[in-house]
Design a protein around this motif. Structure first.
Motif, PDB file in Angstrom:
ATOM      1  N   VAL A 154      -1.209  58.922   4.439  1.00  0.00           N
ATOM      2  CA  VAL A 154      -2.140  57.980   3.636  1.00  0.00           C
ATOM      3  C   VAL A 154      -3.631  58.525   3.828  1.00  0.00           C
ATOM      4  O   VAL A 154      -4.327  58.693   5.052  1.00  0.00           O
ATOM      5  N   GLY A 155      -4.496  58.764   2.805  1.00  0.00           N
ATOM      6  CA  GLY A 155      -5.701  59.191   2.728  1.00  0.00           C
ATOM      7  C   GLY A 155      -6.317  58.039   1.692  1.00  0.00           C
ATOM      8  O   GLY A 155      -5.845  57.234   1.167  1.00  0.00           O
ATOM      9  N   PRO A 156      -7.763  58.409   1.450  1.00  0.00           N
ATOM     10  CA  PRO A 156      -8.354  57.505   0.376  1.00  0.00           C
ATOM     11  C   PRO A 156      -7.774  57.180  -1.004  1.00  0.00           C
ATOM     12  O   PRO A 156      -7.683  56.228  -1.318  1.00  0.00           O
ATOM     13  N   ASP A 157      -6.993  58.208  -1.415  1.00  0.00           N
ATOM     14  CA  ASP A 157      -6.365  58.274  -2.689  1.00  0.00           C
ATOM     15  C   ASP A 157      -5.019  57.316  -2.778  1.00  0.00           C
ATOM     16  O   ASP A 157      -4.623  56.962  -3.687  1.00  0.00           O
ATOM     17  N   ARG A 158      -4.598  56.988  -1.404  1.00  0.00           N
ATOM     18  CA  ARG A 158      -3.341  56.150  -1.441  1.00  0.00           C
ATOM     19  C   ARG A 158      -3.689  54.672  -0.632  1.00  0.00           C
ATOM     20  O   ARG A 158      -2.547  54.007  -0.313  1.00  0.00           O
ATOM     21  N   VAL A 159      -4.821  54.507  -0.531  1.00  0.00           N
ATOM     22  CA  VAL A 159      -5.167  53.264   0.142  1.00  0.00           C
ATOM     23  C   VAL A 159      -4.529  52.011  -0.261  1.00  0.00           C
ATOM     24  O   VAL A 159      -4.160  51.185   0.466  1.00  0.00           O
ATOM     25  N   SER A 160      -4.623  51.982  -1.946  1.00  0.00           N
ATOM     26  CA  SER A 160      -4.075  50.580  -2.346  1.00  0.00           C
ATOM     27  C   SER A 160      -2.949  50.502  -2.263  1.00  0.00           C
ATOM     28  O   SER A 160      -2.399  49.284  -2.124  1.00  0.00           O
ATOM     29  N   ARG A 193      -2.048  57.868  12.488  1.00  0.00           N
ATOM     30  CA  ARG A 193      -1.852  58.348  10.922  1.00  0.00           C
ATOM     31  C   ARG A 193      -1.303  56.889  10.175  1.00  0.00           C
ATOM     32  O   ARG A 193      -0.456  56.455  10.821  1.00  0.00           O
ATOM     33  N   CYS A 194      -1.710  56.905   9.007  1.00  0.00           N
ATOM     34  CA  CYS A 194      -1.054  56.078   8.224  1.00  0.00           C
ATOM     35  C   CYS A 194       0.029  56.636   7.259  1.00  0.00           C
ATOM     36  O   CYS A 194      -0.132  57.580   6.778  1.00  0.00           O
ATOM     37  N   LEU A 195       1.196  56.168   7.334  1.00  0.00           N
ATOM     38  CA  LEU A 195       2.276  56.833   6.467  1.00  0.00           C
ATOM     39  C   LEU A 195       2.915  55.729   5.239  1.00  0.00           C
ATOM     40  O   LEU A 195       2.905  54.629   5.529  1.00  0.00           O
ATOM     41  N   LEU A 196       3.055  56.521   4.275  1.00  0.00           N
ATOM     42  CA  LEU A 196       3.870  55.629   3.333  1.00  0.00           C
ATOM     43  C   LEU A 196       5.155  56.336   2.945  1.00  0.00           C
ATOM     44  O   LEU A 196       5.508  57.398   2.576  1.00  0.00           O
ATOM     45  N   ALA A 197       6.111  55.618   2.690  1.00  0.00           N
ATOM     46  CA  ALA A 197       7.644  56.252   2.148  1.00  0.00           C
ATOM     47  C   ALA A 197       7.757  55.579   0.720  1.00  0.00           C
ATOM     48  O   ALA A 197       7.200  54.487   0.289  1.00  0.00           O
ATOM     49  N   TYR A 198       8.461  56.390  -0.105  1.00  0.00           N
ATOM     50  CA  TYR A 198       8.600  56.449  -1.517  1.00  0.00           C
ATOM     51  C   TYR A 198      10.031  56.435  -1.719  1.00  0.00           C
ATOM     52  O   TYR A 198      10.708  56.991  -1.139  1.00  0.00           O
ATOM     53  N   ASP A 199      10.475  55.714  -2.844  1.00  0.00           N
ATOM     54  CA  ASP A 199      11.603  55.726  -3.394  1.00  0.00           C
ATOM     55  C   ASP A 199      12.008  56.775  -4.324  1.00  0.00           C
ATOM     56  O   ASP A 199      10.785  57.763  -4.819  1.00  0.00           O
TER      57      ASP A 199
END
Length: 288
Positions: A154-160, A193-199
């Protein structure tokens, strides 16, 4: 020598955390981690500093506490001080006396590492044990399996997306975009680090933040959640594996996570990701 308690200035929190990181060891029971203090940074640097307490003897910090809310103190002690009677008695006095500025009157809790003398002495003073928590740990000396899903840092573009998954997973409105930016602006986030998982449809379904305590030391996963609309599909295991892999890249010797023992699904998720369940632990609680 007398043990003295203090609250650091915002600019001094990093130095306190640098001490705390040296106390993290795979061979000792899990206790307050630098990542716990780092995660509190979402409330801003001033609030994070105001929540920290240190106890020092002859200028050396021998215990660190984090007020996780107004009624829970999470404690760590130096490796050679967890059975130190002078320190333990000072800690008991400070947490039991509201005027000292640690915990208020009424129902309060203290989290201390298993085997710490302070926990034993609180029991003598009539503090009961809380419902159990389950620590789990995964060795990171070997490679971590591929999570099998797309995972992004996660960076500034994925915060929301990051904050929306967190709010849905934990059922509360408090983790806003502004708070993520406060978190990321803190000095301690350099180790996170913040991480996001996607389907498969590109929808963000799971999120976590992982915290290094430095090379060769255990790293922390805190927090981790899956959007309720996407549970029971393996995304919890996937984001856990991704977090463990990032901690390994950061040099962590192991990955640690703690959850309520009653959360069978959460415990099963971590076990499925290669974590070993350690003996349950209990906070100490003083009834109101």
């Amino acid at each position: 020598m007398t043990v003295l308690m203090s609250t650091p200035a915002p600019g001094d929190v990093r130095a306190v955390v640098d001490v705390l990181r040296t106390w993290q060891d795979d061979a000792t029971p899990v206790q307050l981690h630098p990542g716990d203090v780092g995660w509190f940074g979402r409330f801003g640097a001033d609030a994070a500093a105001a929540a920290v307490r240190t106890w020092a003897r002859d200028g050396r910090v021998v215990a660190v506490g984090l007020l996780d809310g107004s009624r829970l103190l999470r404690l760590a002690t130096a490796p050679d001080a967890h059975r130190d009677e002078e320190l333990a008695r000072r800690l008991v006095a400070d947490v039991s006396t509201p005027e000292r500025g640690v915990l208020p009157d009424g129902e309060v809790s203290v989290e201390a590492r298993p085997g710490a003398l302070v926990s034993d002495l609180l029991g003598v003073e009539g503090w009961d044990t809380e419902e159990p928590f389950a620590p789990l740990q995964r060795d990171l000396t070997g490679p971590v399996e591929d999570p099998g899903v797309r995972v992004e840092v996660v960076g500034p573009d994925r915060v929301s997306e990051r904050t929306a998954v967190h709010r849905a997973a934990f059922g509360g409105p408090s983790f806003t975009d502004e708070r993520w930016h406060d978190l990321a602006a803190g000095a301690l986030y350099a180790d996170a680090r913040c991480l996001l998982a996607y389907d498969d449809d590109g929808v963000a379904v799971g999120a976590t933040t992982v915290w290094s305590a430095g090379p060769g030391r255990p790293g922390l996963i805190e927090p981790l959640g899956v959007h309720p609309d996407h549970r029971r599909r393996g995304f919890g295991r996937a984001i856990t594996l991704a977090g463990a892999a990032v901690l390994r890249e950061l040099g962590s010797s192991s990955a640690v996570v703690i959850t309520e023992s009653s959360r069978d699904a959460a415990v099963a998720t971590y076990v499925s990701a290669g974590f070993q369940r350690l003996p349950d632990r209990h906070d100490r609680r003083r009834a109101g």
